[in-house]
Design a protein around this motif. Structure first.
Motif, mmCIF file in Angstrom:
data_model
loop_
_atom_site.group_PDB
_atom_site.id
_atom_site.type_symbol
_atom_site.label_atom_id
_atom_site.label_comp_id
_atom_site.label_asym_id
_atom_site.label_seq_id
_atom_site.Cartn_x
_atom_site.Cartn_y
_atom_site.Cartn_z
ATOM 1 N N LEU A 1 71.304 -8.062 31.447
ATOM 2 C CA LEU A 1 70.339 -9.229 31.118
ATOM 3 C C LEU A 1 69.476 -9.486 32.411
ATOM 4 O O LEU A 1 67.965 -9.573 32.072
ATOM 5 C CB LEU A 1 71.119 -10.575 31.281
ATOM 6 N N PHE A 2 69.837 -8.889 33.511
ATOM 7 C CA PHE A 2 68.796 -8.973 34.772
ATOM 8 C C PHE A 2 67.803 -7.791 34.139
ATOM 9 O O PHE A 2 66.587 -7.907 34.496
ATOM 10 C CB PHE A 2 69.624 -8.237 35.720
ATOM 11 N N ILE A 3 68.271 -6.669 33.934
ATOM 12 C CA ILE A 3 67.155 -5.477 33.522
ATOM 13 C C ILE A 3 66.394 -6.245 32.153
ATOM 14 O O ILE A 3 65.084 -5.827 32.249
ATOM 15 C CB ILE A 3 68.147 -4.085 33.047
ATOM 16 N N LEU B 1 68.013 -15.342 18.852
ATOM 17 C CA LEU B 1 68.299 -15.639 20.205
ATOM 18 C C LEU B 1 69.684 -14.797 20.480
ATOM 19 O O LEU B 1 69.678 -14.175 21.581
ATOM 20 C CB LEU B 1 68.604 -17.062 20.576
ATOM 21 N N THR B 2 70.588 -14.679 19.840
ATOM 22 C CA THR B 2 71.922 -14.290 20.133
ATOM 23 C C THR B 2 71.767 -12.657 20.296
ATOM 24 O O THR B 2 72.246 -11.892 20.904
ATOM 25 C CB THR B 2 73.142 -14.515 19.229
ATOM 26 N N VAL B 3 71.144 -12.270 19.219
ATOM 27 C CA VAL B 3 70.699 -10.583 19.271
ATOM 28 C C VAL B 3 70.099 -10.069 20.547
ATOM 29 O O VAL B 3 70.500 -9.210 21.250
ATOM 30 C CB VAL B 3 69.808 -10.279 17.982
ATOM 31 N N VAL B 4 68.870 -10.933 20.921
ATOM 32 C CA VAL B 4 68.199 -10.593 22.009
ATOM 33 C C VAL B 4 68.932 -10.597 23.273
ATOM 34 O O VAL B 4 69.051 -9.942 24.062
ATOM 35 C CB VAL B 4 66.871 -11.270 22.061
ATOM 36 N N THR C 1 62.414 -6.576 32.023
ATOM 37 C CA THR C 1 61.365 -5.853 31.252
ATOM 38 C C THR C 1 60.737 -6.836 30.505
ATOM 39 O O THR C 1 59.405 -6.688 29.834
ATOM 40 C CB THR C 1 62.248 -5.110 30.015
ATOM 41 N N LEU C 2 60.931 -7.961 30.159
ATOM 42 C CA LEU C 2 60.445 -9.101 29.378
ATOM 43 C C LEU C 2 59.462 -9.890 30.416
ATOM 44 O O LEU C 2 58.875 -10.758 29.790
ATOM 45 C CB LEU C 2 61.198 -10.071 28.617
ATOM 46 N N ASN C 3 59.548 -9.573 31.516
ATOM 47 C CA ASN C 3 58.957 -10.172 32.557
ATOM 48 C C ASN C 3 59.113 -11.427 32.638
ATOM 49 O O ASN C 3 58.314 -12.478 32.886
ATOM 50 C CB ASN C 3 57.318 -10.061 32.154
ATOM 51 N N GLY D 1 63.198 -18.012 31.509
ATOM 52 C CA GLY D 1 64.244 -16.782 31.648
ATOM 53 C C GLY D 1 65.598 -17.402 31.531
ATOM 54 O O GLY D 1 66.382 -17.110 30.833
ATOM 55 N N VAL D 2 65.886 -17.953 32.591
ATOM 56 C CA VAL D 2 67.343 -18.493 32.938
ATOM 57 C C VAL D 2 67.661 -19.595 31.529
ATOM 58 O O VAL D 2 68.771 -19.430 31.310
ATOM 59 C CB VAL D 2 67.505 -19.560 34.043
ATOM 60 N N VAL D 3 66.651 -20.454 31.119
ATOM 61 C CA VAL D 3 67.011 -21.395 30.236
ATOM 62 C C VAL D 3 67.301 -20.494 28.864
ATOM 63 O O VAL D 3 68.237 -20.819 28.308
ATOM 64 C CB VAL D 3 65.640 -22.217 29.763
#
Lengths: 313, 361, 314
Positions: free
Chosen positions: A162-164, C36-39, A168-170, A177-179
């Motif tokens: 998820l961090f990576i 959402l779940t896929v991403v 990547t998604l900025n 992002g956390v939401v």
């Protein structure tokens, strides 16, 4: 009236019944056992619960005390510990040259995080929960099975990826992002809660709305939604708390101080003032805890009603 | 010996009085039924006998010893619950053996006694099964065996037959009765089914709203009901209860009402003394006679409904504003709305006070 | 008698072709969920595996190295200790607290009047509902190695010198810290299970001569075997993958003495920046999680959750 009595093994014991003294003794013994048992239980429970209650009491007391003597008893009432609420510059973050962010900025971030999570979870789970409950579609079973597996899966193991991904998604360093991460990881659970609520609504209600001329969407909106208010309320509360109290995701994904949430703020305060000013730490802690305490007080009854089946032989 | 005495037994749950001043005495070996509609307090009374509830007021005496404070485990009673309450995780053998194991009996004694109890209720071949694998009737027998294995001084049965189908019920009625006779054990049966009570018990205690209405043999309750409730509860089809006026004509007493004019036999009239006014008359369906068409009877009315039961028919007749139920023999050809006349029995007139419902003898 | 036929079919415009409208509905209602779940769920799971095959580091440089990371497990000097920590942590927390204390609390609070029992259960739920950092704060105060810590204040009253509890017994600390949280879930589930044991069984047992102890042992405990098993299975996975409290209270220390596997992943990947190696470590957990999820599916017979829907497929 003639009575047939067979001699033989199954004749009930004809020994003489207990005397009044016997009965009194037995009754006394029973009463003693009962009292002893109850005392033991109460004592044990009190002893077990004290270590939990005491720290919380200390927390609240310490937040209003000037000094904590004997590491335990607070003394000297003061509101100075709560200065973080109005002092503009509280100091530095230990180990860095950066300053602690303003508390209200932090509160705002936390609120955004909590509210954002709530909105996403409620909307997405309600929509999906309704559809899965009421409609059949080609891959419904597969969808539900997948959701179930996701629910059982520990999302926290995905931290690195998820961090990576967020980078990547900025979306690193942003509350948004956390939401998205927190909301998504809790979606399967919320889905099944909402599905459960929708499952419990009789079909007739929707049917009569459709007959009255409403489109499916309209029926959903005006008739069904009010019925699942409780479900929405429940997952809304949970979502808010998940967002408000999260630590690991904000720790990993938010690096910019101005985007800090309460968890990181308190964490820094602990690091900064740990051996120096317990009062300040306590005050921030109490402040942070307020929504959780409210949730706790208001949902007492319902928490106790978590059912998960019982006597399957 | 197992004499049981309930004296002024009362149980209150908050503001609700479930049992109100119950007085009952059982002789050793007697079979008594606590009968009544749901909510009349019979199960509560039974649970007080078992020691699971504590009486609010009153006494329970086993063999003249007050046992109010004696806990259930020390009372030496056997009880069969309506749900049987067989421990689902134990085999039939273990279920029956449970009371003995708690008493720490040696295992060979346990085995022997369990087998005896199983033989008594004829489930010897089921000892290895689990309760979930048994039929309702079999489960009940296991429950009986478990109750009897510890050789209790009394047996308490809480609606034991209500979960069984009709055929099985008849079978088990006879079974339980036979068992009770054979063992000579004092037994109390709780039921809402009057047929059960009438066929099984030596005496019946009929309860309503926590109060005892009448205590007596089945015959007592059937032929000498103490009040209108008892009269209407016992007997199928139920007794017809009509309101009529006591009139005195030519020195004779007559019951008069809309569509009815029933003369009262002299001896009964004598016992009525100078009573006047309204009175409630009870007529058992089997005692009322339908007269051939055109006959003049003591009651006149129109047929309301005819229910064929095969061997006989139950005919409901409106007399004035009231309804009389009559048992008619097979072959009766009456139809709804037809007028009909009936004769009231000479010997079987039941009279009750209209305000209190008590029997006027 | 006449019936009024609703005029739907007359006034409504011709509906669009079913297939397209169907897809639109599905997209509207399920789309967000699936997206959402896929991403954020499925892709990261796959990504973890892929990352494990690289040696990506903090500066985001690196290339594919195949299974080198996984082979590197054997050579990792910290891993044996970490695994030992994990086994000890999961076993003792589960047995002593999640299941053990949960059962004890459930049994005790159901023997007393319900209103009082609820109070005690509420107290034990408090740790779980407290924000993690605040809970950690309380613990940090407790184990504070200076004489101002709560534990050391008590020791001072007894005339003992201050003690650094975390150094003295890191295992004890992490077990109790997580245990106090874990016990509450078992407590709630077991309480509910105990309350749903039919009253008749208890009454029958009493008439049979059973004391309260006998009833607990021979009637209640056997009848709650299923919830107990569920908690064991479910919490094992939860304990294997949880580490926030350990991170907050002991930091995994001293050194790596209280670092469990999941925390080790975090440390290597996030603190040290070995994304590749950390992902490889994490992938093991992902696999365990995936297998466990399958296992739950069969074991707990969740088939019944997928009951037929209310509306026919139109």
């Amino acid at each position: 009236m003639a009575r047939v009595v067979t001699t033989g093994p199954a004749v009930p014991d004809r020994r003489s019944w207990l005397t009044a003294e016997d009965v009194a003794a037995l009754a006394r013994r029973a009463r003693r056992r009962e009292t002893a048992g109850r005392t033991a239980v109460y004592t044990a429970l009190a002893l077990l619960s004290l270590p939990i209650i005491v720290p919380y009491l200390w927390l609240i007391a310490a937040s209003f005390s000037r000094r904590v003597s004997y590491g335990l008893l607070p003394s000297g009432f003061t509101l100075d510990n709560w200065r973080f609420l109005w002092v503009a510059n509280l100091g530095f973050v230990s180990g860095t040259t950066g300053r602690l962010p303003n508390i209200w900025q932090v509160v705002w971030n936390s609120l955004v995080l909590a509210a954002g999570t709530t909105v996403i979870v409620v909307v997405v789970a309600t929509l999906a929960g309704y559809f899965v409950s009421r409609h059949d579609f080609r891959r419904r079973a597969a969808f539900l099975k997948g959701a179930l597996m996701l629910q059982a899966f520990p999302g926290i193991t995905l931290l690195v990826a998820l961090f990576i991904l967020l980078r990547t998604l900025n979306l690193l360093n942003s509350v948004a992002g956390v939401v998205l991460v927190i909301a998504t990881l809790h979606l399967p659970f919320a889905l099944f809660v909402m599905k459960g609520f929708f499952d419990g609504i009789p079909w007739d209600i929707e049917m009569s709305a459709l007959i009255d001329g409403a489109s499916r969407l309209r029926a959903w909106y005006t008739v069904l939604l009010p019925q699942v208010r409780n479900g929405i309320g429940a997952i809304a509360m949970f979502s808010f708390l998940w967002g408000w109290t999260d630590y690991i995701f904000v720790l990993t994904f938010i690096l910019r101080r101005s985007s800090w949430t309460m968890a990181l703020y308190l964490n820094a305060i602990i690091g900064e003032y740990r051996f120096v000013d317990y009062g300040l730490m306590a005050a921030v802690g109490v402040f942070y805890m307020i929504p959780s305490l409210l949730f706790f007080l208001f949902t007492q009854k319902h928490l106790m009603q978590l059912t998960l089946g019982g006597t399957k032989a | 010996m197992a004499r049981i005495v309930l004296e002024g037994l009362t149980k209150q749950f908050g503001a609700v009085t479930a049992v109100d001043g119950l007085d009952l005495a059982l002789a050793d070996g007697e079979f008594v039924a606590l009968l009544g509609p749901s909510g009349c307090g019979k199960t509560t009374a039974l649970l007080m006998l078992a020691g699971i509830y504590k009486p609010t007021r009153g006494q329970i005496r086993f063999n003249d010893v007050v046992v109010n404070d004696l806990p259930p485990q020390d009372r030496h009673i056997g009880m069969v619950f309506q749900s049987y309450a067989l421990y689902p995780h134990m085999s039939v053998f273990d279920n029956i053996a449970f009371p003995l194991r708690l008493q720490r009996r040696p295992s060979d004694e346990i085995t022997r006694r369990v087998r005896e109890a199983a033989a008594l209720v004829q489930i010897d071949m089921l000892l290895d099964r689990r309760p979930g694998q048994l039929s309702g009737g079999q489960q009940q027998r296991v429950a009986l065996a478990r109750a009897l294995v510890k050789r209790p001084m009394m047996l308490l049965l809480d609606e034991p037959l209500s979960n069984l189908d009709a055929k099985l019920r008849v079978l088990m009625r006879a079974e339980i009765k036979r068992l009770q006779r054979q063992l000579g054990i004092t037994t109390i049966l709780v039921t809402h089914d009057q047929v059960e009570a009438m066929t099984m018990a030596d005496r019946i205690a009929l309860l309503r709203d926590g109060r005892l209405q009448q205590l007596g043999t089945p015959d007592d309750l059937y032929y000498r009901p103490a009040n209108t409730f008892v009269a209407g509860f016992i007997g199928t089809p139920p007794m017809s209860l009509l309101t009529a006026r006591l009139a005195r004509v030519d020195g004779r007493v007559v019951l008069e009402g809309d569509g009815l004019r029933i003369p009262v036999p002299a001896d009964v009239a004598a016992r009525l003394a100078s009573r006047t006014g309204d009175v409630v008359v009870g007529l058992r369906p089997e005692d009322v006679q339908l007269l051939p068409a055109g006959g003049a009877g003591q009651m006149e009315g129109r047929i309301l409904d005819v229910e064929p039961l095969g061997r006989e028919l139950v005919v409901a007749v409106t007399v004035g504003q009231q309804i009389v139920t009559v048992l008619a023999p097979h072959g009766f050809a009456g139809r709804p709305d037809e007028p009909v006349a009936m004769a009231a029995p000479d010997r079987r007139l039941y009279l009750f006070d209209p305000d209190t419902g008590t029997a006027i003898v | 008698m006449t019936t009024q036929v609703p005029a739907l079919s007359v006034t409504r415009p011709a509906p669009p072709r079913p297939a397209r409208r169907r897809t639109a509905l599905v997209a509207l209602f399920l789309g967000p969920f699936v997206l959402l779940t896929v991403v954020f769920f499925v892709i990261p799971a796959v990504l973890t595996g892929l990352l494990g095959l690289t040696d990506l580091d903090a500066s985001f440089q690196g290339g594919v190295v195949g299974l080198a990371n996984f082979r590197g497990f054997a050579a990792d000097p910290l891993l044996p200790r970490v695994l030992l920590n994990t086994v000890v942590y999961v076993f003792f927390t589960l047995m002593c607290f999640n299941v053990g204390m949960g059962l004890v609390l459930a049994l005790m609070t159901t023997q007393i009047p319900d209103r009082v029992g609820t109070v005690f259960r509420a107290i034990w739920l408090l740790p779980r509902l407290t924000p993690q950092v605040v809970y950690a704060l309380l613990w940090l105060w407790f184990v504070d190695p200076t004489k101002y810590g709560f534990l050391n204040t008590l020791r001072g009253w007894l005339g003992l010198a201050p003690l650094d509890l975390i150094s003295w017994s890191p295992w004890l600390v992490i077990v109790i810290v997580n245990g106090l949280i874990g016990a509450s879930l078992g407590m709630v589930i077991f309480t509910s299970a105990i309350k749903s044991v039919p009253e008749d069984y208890i009454r029958a047992a009493r008439v049979d001569g059973a004391s309260t102890f006998h009833i607990i042992r021979y009637v209640i405990l056997p009848l709650i075997r299923w919830p107990v098993t569920f908690v064991i299975v479910y919490q094992t996975l939860a304990l294997l993958t949880s580490y926030e409290y350990i991170l907050l209270v002991t930091g995994g220390g001293p050194f790596y003495d209280s670092t469990v596997y999941a925390l080790y992943v975090f440390k290597r990947a996030i603190e040290n920046g070995d994304y590749g190696y950390g992902a490889a470590l994490a992938f093991v957990l992902v696999l365990v999680g995936a297998i466990a999820a399958q296992f739950y599916w069969r074991f707990l017979n969740f088939e019944r959750m997928i009951t037929q829907p209310k509306i026919e497929s139109d």
